[in-house]
Scaffold this active site. Structure first.
Site, PDB file in Angstrom:
ATOM      1  N   THR A   1      75.782  96.976  26.414  1.00  0.00           N
ATOM      2  CA  THR A   1      74.621  96.233  26.888  1.00  0.00           C
ATOM      3  C   THR A   1      73.979  95.435  25.771  1.00  0.00           C
ATOM      4  O   THR A   1      74.048  95.794  24.596  1.00  0.00           O
ATOM      5  CB  THR A   1      73.566  97.180  27.483  1.00  0.00           C
ATOM      6  OG1 THR A   1      73.193  98.161  26.509  1.00  0.00           O
ATOM      7  CG2 THR A   1      74.104  97.874  28.722  1.00  0.00           C
TER       8      THR A   1
ATOM      9  N   ASN B   1      70.490  94.575  24.366  1.00  0.00           N
ATOM     10  CA  ASN B   1      69.208  95.268  24.424  1.00  0.00           C
ATOM     11  C   ASN B   1      68.070  94.355  23.978  1.00  0.00           C
ATOM     12  O   ASN B   1      68.172  93.677  22.947  1.00  0.00           O
ATOM     13  CB  ASN B   1      69.252  96.507  23.531  1.00  0.00           C
ATOM     14  CG  ASN B   1      70.365  97.453  23.938  1.00  0.00           C
ATOM     15  OD1 ASN B   1      70.434  97.867  25.081  1.00  0.00           O
ATOM     16  ND2 ASN B   1      71.253  97.766  23.011  1.00  0.00           N
TER      17      ASN B   1
ATOM     18  N   GLU C   1      68.092  96.576  29.166  1.00  0.00           N
ATOM     19  CA  GLU C   1      69.490  96.679  28.753  1.00  0.00           C
ATOM     20  C   GLU C   1      70.339  95.952  29.792  1.00  0.00           C
ATOM     21  O   GLU C   1      70.355  96.338  30.971  1.00  0.00           O
ATOM     22  CB  GLU C   1      69.905  98.145  28.657  1.00  0.00           C
ATOM     23  CG  GLU C   1      69.077  98.940  27.656  1.00  0.00           C
ATOM     24  CD  GLU C   1      69.450 100.411  27.613  1.00  0.00           C
ATOM     25  OE1 GLU C   1      69.491 100.971  26.506  1.00  0.00           O
ATOM     26  OE2 GLU C   1      69.706 101.002  28.691  1.00  0.00           O
TER      27      GLU C   1
END
Length: 328
Positions: free
Chosen positions: A223, A225, A270
């Site tokens: 992900t 972030n 995320e």
């Protein structure tokens, strides 16, 4: 990483003018039709103000401009309860430019500014120093000491000065008057589709991609972030999103919340970008919220979490497949 809002954009370049009341104003600042307001969100109702200012400016042979305040007045008077800003300052400027108000006069708001009597605000600043050729405001616009400035008060002063005024009535969409408050409420409920209806576009945030704890990579879902503004009250949960990377939009799925399965920490966004393997660390990106999937949940096993992430991704892909592509 703190929330950032000064990324380059493909939108029209805004010309922001920060007003310093202790210094003379250049002559070329004078003569615009001024659309007055806070403009948080730059929603459909604000677009109607911009349209009205553009029409008046064309009729008068001049240019339209916005006149706004920063920070939001509630941040000054109630700092312990900061308002959920829909658009940080730079995004607001970009969206106003896109709406046709490429020049924006920004008055730094503090208690001294709030104490200026409304009559002096109009006569000395709007008419005197900025030489407004015309004014446009919403039906609920209030300003000045004690918020005594109103559309009715503006009407009286404009008549006396021979300056045209257009008061824009409530702008209804799908049977409801559009307002920043209505949009904030929709986002607090996770109803990003409803928020987009009243904004006239998906609500989006901007920030730097920062290093995280790498759990997503270990789970097969790396992900990007981002830390959002502290005043963000978007409902914690899972969303179908699109991320703008280097000017191009990419589909994805995002979680905004405290990660209850792991650390229950500070809220964080995320985003897993589908079919993308580039390096995003340090990039400034936009994340647009397209659809709500579910609320945040705690899972007893990693296997259960991964199974749910698989289901979330599949559903997000379906939602995004039915959503028209975004322009750069």
């Amino acid at each position: 990483m703190s929330f950032q809002s000064d990324a380059p954009s493909s939108r029209p370049e805004p010309a922001a003018v920060v007003l310093d009341l202790d210094k003379p104003f250049p002559a070329d600042w004078r003569g615009a039709v001024l659309a007055l307001g806070n403009f948080d969100g730059v929603h459909r109702g604000h677009a109607e103000l911009a349209r009205a200012a553009g029409v008046m400016a064309r009729d008068l042979g001049t240019r339209p401009a916005a006149f706004t305040f920063e920070p939001h007045p509630r941040s000054v008077f109630r700092p312990e309860e900061p308002v959920f800003r829909l658009t940080p300052p730079q995004l607001k400027l970009e969206l106003l430019a896109e709406a046709g108000l490429g020049q924006v006069f920004v008055l730094p708001f503090d208690r001294d500014i709030a104490a200026i009597p409304a009559e002096r605000f109009v006569d000395d600043l709007l008419f005197g120093r900025l030489g407004a050729a015309g004014l446009v405001c919403g039906y609920d616009f209030h300003f000045g000491k004690g918020r005594t400035g109103s559309p009715e008060m503006l009407q009286a002063h404009c008549l006396a000065a021979g300056v045209p005024l257009r008061v824009v009535p409530p702008f209804a969409w799908q049977g409801e008057a559009v307002s920043s408050t209505l949009i904030r409420t929709a986002l607090e409920e996770g109803d990003v589709a409803r928020a987009a209806d009243f904004l006239g576009r998906p609500w989006f945030v901007r920030g730097l991609v920062a290093h995280g704890d790498k759990r997503g990579r270990e789970l097969g879902y790396p992900t990007a972030n981002m830390q959002l503004a502290r005043d963000c009250r978007l409902r914690h949960g899972i969303y179908a999103v699109r991320m703008r990377i280097d000017g191009a939009w990419h589909d994805g799925v995002a979680s905004f919340g405290r990660r209850p399965t792991f650390d229950d920490g500070a809220p964080r966004l995320e985003t897993f970008v589908f079919d993308f393997d580039g390096d995003l660390y340090g990039k400034r990106v936009d994340v647009a919220f397209v659809g709500w999937l579910r609320g945040e949940a705690k899972f007893d096993t990693l296997e259960a979490l991964i199974a749910q992430m698989d289901a979330d991704s599949a559903r997000a892909r379906d939602i995004l497949a039915g959503t028209p592509p975004f322009l750069p």
